[in-house]
Design a protein around this motif. Sequence first.
Motif, PDB file in Angstrom:
ATOM      1  N   PHE A  26      18.729 -17.691  80.537  1.00 16.36           N
ATOM      2  CA  PHE A  26      17.799 -18.705  80.020  1.00 16.36           C
ATOM      3  C   PHE A  26      18.527 -19.585  79.013  1.00 16.36           C
ATOM      4  N   PRO A  27      18.015 -20.797  78.769  1.00 12.33           N
ATOM      5  CA  PRO A  27      18.694 -21.729  77.860  1.00 12.33           C
ATOM      6  C   PRO A  27      18.348 -21.485  76.392  1.00 12.33           C
ATOM      7  N   PHE A  28      19.266 -21.812  75.522  1.00  7.97           N
ATOM      8  CA  PHE A  28      19.076 -21.759  74.077  1.00  7.97           C
ATOM      9  C   PHE A  28      20.201 -22.585  73.459  1.00  7.97           C
ATOM     10  N   THR A  29      20.139 -22.796  72.149  1.00  3.38           N
ATOM     11  CA  THR A  29      21.150 -23.591  71.448  1.00  3.38           C
ATOM     12  C   THR A  29      21.861 -22.734  70.415  1.00  3.38           C
ATOM     13  N   VAL A  30      23.166 -22.830  70.404  1.00  4.80           N
ATOM     14  CA  VAL A  30      23.981 -22.139  69.402  1.00  4.80           C
ATOM     15  C   VAL A  30      24.576 -23.183  68.466  1.00  4.80           C
ATOM     16  N   VAL A  31      24.299 -23.044  67.177  1.00  6.07           N
ATOM     17  CA  VAL A  31      24.943 -23.853  66.149  1.00  6.07           C
ATOM     18  C   VAL A  31      25.950 -22.955  65.450  1.00  6.07           C
ATOM     19  N   THR A  32      27.138 -23.451  65.213  1.00  9.01           N
ATOM     20  CA  THR A  32      28.157 -22.657  64.535  1.00  9.01           C
ATOM     21  C   THR A  32      29.086 -23.557  63.739  1.00  9.01           C
ATOM     22  N   HIS A  33      29.655 -23.010  62.675  1.00 10.73           N
ATOM     23  CA  HIS A  33      30.685 -23.748  61.925  1.00 10.73           C
ATOM     24  C   HIS A  33      32.050 -23.118  62.188  1.00 10.73           C
ATOM     25  N   SER A  34      32.158 -22.402  63.306  1.00 12.07           N
ATOM     26  CA  SER A  34      33.403 -21.731  63.664  1.00 12.07           C
ATOM     27  C   SER A  34      33.938 -22.262  64.990  1.00 12.07           C
ATOM     28  N   ARG A  78      23.442  -5.613  70.638  1.00  7.95           N
ATOM     29  CA  ARG A  78      22.130  -5.398  69.988  1.00  7.95           C
ATOM     30  C   ARG A  78      21.596  -6.705  69.442  1.00  7.95           C
ATOM     31  N   ALA A  79      22.449  -7.509  68.821  1.00 11.04           N
ATOM     32  CA  ALA A  79      22.023  -8.796  68.283  1.00 11.04           C
ATOM     33  C   ALA A  79      21.634  -9.762  69.388  1.00 11.04           C
ATOM     34  N   ALA A  80      22.411  -9.799  70.471  1.00 12.28           N
ATOM     35  CA  ALA A  80      22.139 -10.722  71.573  1.00 12.28           C
ATOM     36  C   ALA A  80      20.775 -10.456  72.192  1.00 12.28           C
ATOM     37  N   ALA A  81      20.326  -9.203  72.165  1.00 13.60           N
ATOM     38  CA  ALA A  81      19.023  -8.852  72.737  1.00 13.60           C
ATOM     39  C   ALA A  81      17.866  -9.443  71.937  1.00 13.60           C
ATOM     40  N   MET A  82      18.126  -9.929  70.726  1.00 11.96           N
ATOM     41  CA  MET A  82      17.083 -10.533  69.893  1.00 11.96           C
ATOM     42  C   MET A  82      16.830 -11.994  70.236  1.00 11.96           C
ATOM     43  N   VAL A  83      17.730 -12.606  70.997  1.00 14.25           N
ATOM     44  CA  VAL A  83      17.630 -14.041  71.282  1.00 14.25           C
ATOM     45  C   VAL A  83      16.603 -14.293  72.378  1.00 14.25           C
ATOM     46  N   ALA A  84      15.743 -15.290  72.152  1.00 13.84           N
ATOM     47  CA  ALA A  84      14.683 -15.638  73.103  1.00 13.84           C
ATOM     48  C   ALA A  84      14.933 -17.034  73.675  1.00 13.84           C
ATOM     49  N   PRO A  85      14.345 -17.344  74.839  1.00 15.76           N
ATOM     50  CA  PRO A  85      14.542 -18.662  75.461  1.00 15.76           C
ATOM     51  C   PRO A  85      14.148 -19.807  74.528  1.00 15.76           C
ATOM     52  N   GLY A  86      14.977 -20.838  74.522  1.00 11.76           N
ATOM     53  CA  GLY A  86      14.679 -22.050  73.770  1.00 11.76           C
ATOM     54  C   GLY A  86      14.988 -21.993  72.290  1.00 11.76           C
ATOM     55  N   GLN A  87      15.428 -20.861  71.788  1.00 12.05           N
ATOM     56  CA  GLN A  87      15.692 -20.749  70.359  1.00 12.05           C
ATOM     57  C   GLN A  87      16.955 -21.498  69.942  1.00 12.05           C
ATOM     58  N   VAL A  88      16.992 -21.837  68.646  1.00 13.89           N
ATOM     59  CA  VAL A  88      18.203 -22.346  68.011  1.00 13.89           C
ATOM     60  C   VAL A  88      18.744 -21.217  67.149  1.00 13.89           C
ATOM     61  N   ILE A  89      19.935 -20.721  67.485  1.00 18.62           N
ATOM     62  CA  ILE A  89      20.531 -19.645  66.697  1.00 18.62           C
ATOM     63  C   ILE A  89      21.798 -20.156  66.026  1.00 18.62           C
TER      64      ILE A  89
END
Length: 251
Positions: free
Chosen positions: A113-121, A83-94
């Motif tokens: 489609f491409p996007f950026t994932v930032v994580t501290h894990s 459900r959360a993954a369906a909220m992600v749009a192209p080019g976003q930084v999540i």
Amino acid sequence: MLTSQRKALIAERLNRDGEIVAKTLAAELDLSEDTIRRDLREMASEGLLKRVHGGALPLSPPLPDFAARQSLATDEKAALGARAAAMVAPGQVIFLDGGTTTAALARALPRSFPFTVVTHSPTIACELERHPTAEVVLIGGRLYKHSMVTTGAMALDAIRGLKADIYFMGVTAAHPTHGLTTGDMEEAATKRTIAENAAVTWILLTHEKLGLASPWRIMPLPAATGLIVPAGLTPEALAPYRETGVEIAEA
């Protein structure tokens, strides 16, 4: 009424109602509010409940270690992640928080489609090792091994230097009055800072985290954009959360 009888009644009411309001219980039992507050303090010191302003809440149970949590409620976590993954749009930084529910989200992220994932894990970063379109940015710092996330000044400095489109947050407990909480002081500060540097913040919640409180407050419930919860929860269970104005998405 003996002290032991009062404490047994408090435990029963806490289990039944999900909270104790000291003033109300004192009036019901024709006792002083100080007597009830003393009982609550003693029960809190025994690890039986969590003291809050005006009363008490159930204490969220200690979480098992990260490896053990990976095998708990896997279907529910997979549904929340999808459900959360369906909220992600192209080019976003999540920004993806640490935890086993957000690991399920990492596995469900779109691959078209491409996007950026930032994580501290580090574990979330490893989940995305073979993802074909996600650029991964890993925040450094002191590793909090229980949750497998980085915390501390180094992590906070890096987080303040970014602006995420969406933050998917994990918590150990969520309560309509006492907000979003977790079990570690530095982890709470880190989550709060991430939320302050994100356009929207969605909280992923398995059913057992509702109505409880952990020791360290992250932020009040209305500070979040919305909650992602399992499908099938009763309207009565969700009503106190809806009344805060937070959006609720069912998975």
